[in-house]
Motif scaffolding. Structure first.
Motif, PDB file in Angstrom:
ATOM      1  N   ASN A 338       0.851  -1.187   0.000  1.00  0.00           N
ATOM      2  CA  ASN A 338       0.000   0.000   0.000  1.00  0.00           C
ATOM      3  C   ASN A 338       0.890   1.242   0.000  1.00  0.00           C
ATOM      4  O   ASN A 338       2.114   1.129   0.029  1.00  0.00           O
ATOM      5  CB  ASN A 338      -0.939   0.012   1.218  1.00  0.00           C
ATOM      6  N   LEU A 339       0.271   2.422   0.001  1.00  0.00           N
ATOM      7  CA  LEU A 339       1.042   3.667  -0.128  1.00  0.00           C
ATOM      8  C   LEU A 339       1.984   3.884   1.061  1.00  0.00           C
ATOM      9  O   LEU A 339       3.139   4.263   0.893  1.00  0.00           O
ATOM     10  CB  LEU A 339       0.078   4.858  -0.263  1.00  0.00           C
TER      11      LEU A 339
ATOM     12  N   VAL B  90      -5.076   4.498  -3.186  1.00  0.00           N
ATOM     13  CA  VAL B  90      -5.070   5.261  -1.938  1.00  0.00           C
ATOM     14  C   VAL B  90      -6.412   5.111  -1.213  1.00  0.00           C
ATOM     15  O   VAL B  90      -6.470   5.030   0.009  1.00  0.00           O
ATOM     16  CB  VAL B  90      -4.764   6.750  -2.205  1.00  0.00           C
ATOM     17  N   ILE B  91      -7.500   5.096  -1.941  1.00  0.00           N
ATOM     18  CA  ILE B  91      -8.799   4.900  -1.286  1.00  0.00           C
ATOM     19  C   ILE B  91      -9.509   3.677  -1.862  1.00  0.00           C
ATOM     20  O   ILE B  91      -9.175   3.217  -2.931  1.00  0.00           O
ATOM     21  CB  ILE B  91      -9.735   6.123  -1.451  1.00  0.00           C
TER      22      ILE B  91
END
Lengths: 478, 91
Positions: A338-339, B90-91
């Motif tokens: 993930n980020l 990101v979401i």
């Protein structure tokens, strides 16, 4: 004449009188690099187009076009200063393959003055260090003794000039990173007044302290490069509009009549190596012989400098290095899900130990609950350090000090103890904290053949006075 | 201190190994002990020097000027998708 020992002024004459061509000059340096830089490792990258550019310079010359001060002359650039078409790595894995899409103002100005950018020189990763051992691509060695460090962080630039791999180079100085390696390698290094030289295109370490400056074989060469790179730049809003005199043309008096030098008492009280102390007294007597006076002055907050510096510099660095996140350029870790992990692993894998150490320390001193005790306190003591200088300059024109407390140390001697390494900058950091100009110039060698440098610090924007004094001493010492 | 270094590394977004954590914990203690010498310096009423050049708010005209082309701006991108920088969801 040995081009590896010639000054910029001598090279200009040789080129203008057609005794040598730029191609011959470049071939000389490229050969010296290919023969000896395998051992020294001063360069991280050598410009493949350098010879081609030399050919163009020669053609211009044969067409009778007037030469600029550096036409056809190679200059090396520390690898934290952005160049077009050559990588800018900051000696970090996180920027390993980075090629900047724009160039630093100082590089543009050098090129406008005719210089050929010969290559990019090694440094401590992101300029964090005093020995060039923190380079992710391996250390640089001191040309005077390959078992010893060249100093840092501009160790590659200083070693390249000292070894005859280029006649001049650019370095950057946040706490001594031009002056300390210049002293260790027996060459001249000038840190200009804060704001004198544009920082546009210099990969930022500590924005309130960083300055770019020249590393050269002689004081007049430093004046020449300085006059080319100094001056206001609209791309760096902290660069000052103060007019820049043409330092390359001024007269150098052979004596120092009327000048008052101060020797700060505190710079001699600590542990200073015998040969460095001896050099200081020898040069003090020389100064008096040249018609100037030397008196003791006091800078009472000197010893607080390293503590103040490591709080402020790491605080600013932790903010400046936030941009290396693996998104728009540079290294990106493949291990993320993930980020957040992308950021964490990119920075964990891309940064070296000293960079991590400083970011963590900088994050700490800025974090809530500690900000006042560390960061704000350091900025207040910084005022006291600055006031010490202002007061001293009421009495004397210039200050004379050792550049470093010791001679070049051995590779590995300090790399396990960060604090010990930090203390090697004890005589240089305060000029950065106060924003003052300072030069290191060689004054001789120890009995074992290691270079010794002394430092002249002047009031803000008094580079001219510093250069004139250093030039007179250089001449008297030669 | 160890918990604190872990927290700082999280704030700074740097993944550290256990060995690095231990090393940094020691280094940080030593360095903070060294810089604590500043406590002894009297600074009541002393203004901080954030910057040595006394200037504030250097303005310029809010005018569009030539800038990097999309290709140049994306040339160093670790991953791209057409004319965009590619990042994880990101979401």
């Amino acid at each position: 004449m040995d081009a590896g020992k010639a000054t910029l002024w001598q090279l200009r004459q040789l080129l203008d009188s057609r005794e040598i061509s730029s191609v011959e000059l470049l071939s000389f340096f490229l050969q010296a690099i290919s023969q000896h830089d395998g051992t020294l490792h001063a360069y991280l990258h050598v410009n493949e187009r350098a010879l081609e550019e030399a050919k163009l310079a020669d053609e211009k010359c044969s067409r009778g076009e007037p030469s600029a001060p550096l036409t056809g002359i190679p200059v090396a650039v520390k690898d934290n200063i952005c160049t077009l078409e050559q990588p800018t790595t900051c000696a970090s894995l996180i920027l390993k393959d980075f090629v900047s899409p724009y160039e630093a103002t100082v590089v543009a100005r050098l090129r406008r003055a005719g210089a050929i950018i010969l290559g990019k020189t090694n440094l401590d990763e992101f300029a964090f260090g005093s020995s060039t051992e923190n380079s992710a691509f391996g250390p640089t060695r001191n040309p005077h003794d390959v078992q010893r460090v060249p100093g840092g962080s501009s160790g590659g630039s200083a070693a390249a000039v000292a070894a005859g791999f280029c006649p001049a180079a650019l370095g950057s100085d946040t706490g001594g990173s031009i002056r300390q390696p210049a002293a260790f390698c027996g060459v001249v290094g000038l840190k200009p007044t804060y704001g004198r030289v544009s920082r546009f295109g210099l990969v930022a370490f500590a924005s309130s302290l960083d300055q770019i400056g020249p590393i050269t074989r002689g004081v007049r060469d430093a004046a020449l490069i300085f006059s080319i790179i100094a001056g206001h730049d609209r791309y760096d809003t902290t660069s000052v509009t103060e007019p820049v005199p043409d330092y390359s043309r001024f007269e150098y008096p052979a004596d120092l009549t009327g000048l008052r030098f101060g020797l700060p008492r505190e710079y001699l009280s600590g542990e200073v190596a015998g040969p460095v102390k001896d050099a200081l007294s020898r040069v003090s007597r020389l100064i008096e012989g040249l018609g100037a006076t030397v008196e003791e002055v006091t800078l009472p907050h000197t010893s607080a400098g390293i503590a103040v510096y490591y709080i402020i510099a790491t605080a600013e660095a932790s903010a400046n290095l936030a941009r290396f996140d693996g998104i728009k350029y540079g290294y990106r870790s493949r291990h993320h899900r993930n980020l957040r992990e992308l950021y964490m692993f990119t920075r964990g894998e891309g940064f070296g130990q000293e960079v991590k150490r400083r970011i963590i320390l900088g994050t700490f001193v800025l974090s809530s609950g500690y900000y006042e005790a560390y960061y704000l306190k350091a900025q207040r003591v910084r005022t006291l350090i600055r006031n010490d200088f202002l007061e001293a300059f009421q009495k004397v024109h210039l200050l004379l000090t050792p550049t470093t407390p010791e001679l070049p140390f051995l590779l590995g001697e300090k790399s396990k103890d960060p604090l010990k390494m930090y203390l090697s900058d004890i005589f240089t950091v305060n000029a950065n904290l106060a924003g003052l100009p300072a030069i290191s110039f060689p004054v001789g060698k120890s009995t074992e053949g290691l270079p010794i440098g002394l430092q002249i610090i002047g009031p803000a924007f008094q580079e001219e006075l510093i250069l004139k004094a250093a030039a007179a001493l250089e001449q008297a010492l030669s | 201190m160890k918990q604190q270094v872990k927290y700082l590394a999280e704030l700074a977004r740097i993944a550290l190994t256990e060995q690095e954590l231990a090393g940094l914990e020691q280094d940080l203690e030593k360095i903070l002990d060294y810089v604590s010498q500043l406590e002894k310096i009297e600074t009541t009423g002393v203004e901080p020097t954030y910057h040595v050049v006394p200037m504030t708010n250097v303005w310029r005209q809010d005018k569009v000027e030539a800038s990097l082309s999309t290709e140049k701006a994306l040339a160093n991108a670790p991953e791209r998708h057409g004319n965009f920088f590619k990042v994880p969801r990101v979401i």
